[in-house]
Design an enzyme around this catalytic site. Structure first.
Site, PDB file in Angstrom:
ATOM      1  N   ASP A 113      11.128  -7.458  15.963  1.00  0.00           N
ATOM      2  CA  ASP A 113      10.691  -6.581  14.880  1.00  0.00           C
ATOM      3  C   ASP A 113       9.800  -7.415  13.957  1.00  0.00           C
ATOM      4  OD1 ASP A 113      10.482  -5.094  12.521  1.00  0.00           O
ATOM      5  OD2 ASP A 113      12.460  -4.202  12.794  1.00  0.00           O
TER       6      ASP A 113
ATOM      7  N   ALA B  40       0.748  -2.680  14.971  1.00  0.00           N
ATOM      8  CA  ALA B  40       2.107  -2.144  15.123  1.00  0.00           C
ATOM      9  C   ALA B  40       2.356  -1.045  14.104  1.00  0.00           C
ATOM     10  CB  ALA B  40       3.121  -3.275  14.915  1.00  0.00           C
TER      11      ALA B  40
ATOM     12  N   SER C 115      -6.541   4.874   9.519  1.00  0.00           N
ATOM     13  CA  SER C 115      -6.712   6.118  10.282  1.00  0.00           C
ATOM     14  C   SER C 115      -7.536   7.136   9.516  1.00  0.00           C
ATOM     15  CB  SER C 115      -5.323   6.710  10.549  1.00  0.00           C
ATOM     16  OG  SER C 115      -5.445   8.008  11.054  1.00  0.00           O
TER      17      SER C 115
ATOM     18  N   TYR D 186       2.172  10.512   8.169  1.00  0.00           N
ATOM     19  CA  TYR D 186       1.542   9.377   8.873  1.00  0.00           C
ATOM     20  C   TYR D 186       0.323   8.886   8.092  1.00  0.00           C
ATOM     21  CZ  TYR D 186      -1.509   7.114  12.270  1.00  0.00           C
ATOM     22  OH  TYR D 186      -2.361   6.237  12.892  1.00  0.00           O
TER      23      TYR D 186
ATOM     24  N   LYS E 177      -0.482   5.217   6.050  1.00  0.00           N
ATOM     25  CA  LYS E 177      -1.657   4.363   6.316  1.00  0.00           C
ATOM     26  C   LYS E 177      -2.436   4.118   5.018  1.00  0.00           C
ATOM     27  CE  LYS E 177      -1.357   3.560  10.756  1.00  0.00           C
ATOM     28  NZ  LYS E 177      -1.399   2.230  11.364  1.00  0.00           N
TER      29      LYS E 177
END
Ligand code: UDP
Length: 319
Positions: free
Chosen positions: A51, A71, A114, A138, A142
């Site tokens: 991790d 990641a 993104s 999401y 970001k």
């Protein structure tokens, strides 16, 4: 350079790691293999299976010239149902990485941001100066990381670059998209052509677009990866630079399915479904800034070659 690639066993991370190795860099991959695959890590890279939040500090203490941070949790639909997974998995982990970089004096960071940070754009193509109003969790995570990077660049001299991906597709040799939970349009359509699914769901046909389906800007994964190599070279201490990465041309869901029919020769049946929560109608990039400042120029501006490479990869990786 000695570079740490987080998420380097995943789709985009593995393609980027392969191109970094080919360019002569020393690459260490850290990946917990929760969605990535150990055999996707390119030859010549050391894989640390862990991790990132746990190992960022001891790993960076080895001494690195930079980090490419792929990641992440990246399913829009899931992010709406399980926000904690995204705030912890993306934001908290990235803060741990930023702190570890600061403590260990790691100078450069290139981050996978993104187009989802823009939400429903007020105009297209979307420049980096457009308002950031994400319509899903999401995208919000970001954007939060982008903001943190700006602070760390200003306060601590980090050379930071955020690359805002539009819709990535295609493959690079043995490196391609093989998610256990697949939600992306092109691989799902190609699974129908492979005979692994009966049909494609079209999420909404009542969008304010010409044919009523959502419009996206599809970019080949190798063009995207090459922008990362340029970004790590062009990163400037104390600055956080943000670049959109897309071809600047939008294709509707129906147009993508038609391209897949052309490439595969399969009829690809469709079923009309309700809109997917969190989807904006149209996302198309203005990527002039990357072209000017990174000297980036995509080699695959058309949709069919992108679908072709995805199809070649998928036929060779049917498991
Ligand atoms: N989409 C669809 N059916 C699917 C998967 C996706 O109609 O089975 C649509 C989705 O609503 C979006 C576009 O295809 O408008 C691209 O979705 P994808 O998940 O590939 O990328 P996103 O734009 O969400 O990052």
């Amino acid at each position: 350079m000695k570079l740490l690639v987080t998420g380097g066993a995943g789709y985009i991370g593995s393609v980027c790691a392969a191109r970094l190795v080919a360019a002569g860099h020393e690459v260490v991959v850290v990946d917990d293999l929760s969605t990535g695959h150990a055999d996707a890590v390119p030859d010549g890279c050391r894989l640390v299976r862990a991790d990132l939040a746990d190992v960022a500090d001891p790993l960076l203490a080895e001494g690195f010239d930079g980090v490419l941070h792929f990641a992440a949790k990246s399913l829009v639909g899931e992010s709406m149902l399980d926000p904690a997974k995204y705030w912890h998995g993306n934001v908290i982990t990235s803060l741990r990485l930023l702190d570890a970089m600061h403590r260990n004096g790691t100078p450069r960071l290139v981050f996978s941001s993104s187009a989802a940070v823009y939400g429903e754009p007020s105009r297209v193509p979307i420049p980096e100066s457009a308002p950031t109003l994400p319509t899903n969790t999401y995208g919000a995570t970001k954007l939060a990381i982008d903001h943190a990077m700006t602070s760390y660049a200003t306060a601590h001299g980090l050379a930071a670059v955020s690359l805002r991906y539009f819709n990535v597709a295609g493959a690079f040799g043995r490196f391609g998209e093989r998610h256990t939970t697949e939600t992306h349009l092109i691989p799902l359509v190609l699974r129908v052509a492979l005979g692994r699914r009966s049909h494609v769901e079209v999420f909404g046909t009542d969008w304010p677009t010409e044919d009523g389906t959502c419009i996206r800007d599809y970019i080949h994964v190798t063009d995207l990866a090459d922008a990362h190599l340029l970004a790590i070279d062009h990163a400037e201490p104390g600055q956080h630079r943000i670049f959109n990465l897309g071809n600047g041309t939008g294709f509707s869901v129906h147009q993508v399915i038609d391209a897949c029919r052309r490439i595969t020769g399969h009829p690809i049946p469709t079923r009309l479904s309700p809109r997917r929560p969190g989807d904006p109608a149209t996302l198309v990039a203005a990527s002039d800034r990357a072209r000017t400042h990174l000297t980036w120029k995509p080699d695959h501006p058309h949709l069919d070659p992108i679908v072709h490479d995805a199809w070649t990869f998928m036929q060779a990786n049917t498991s």
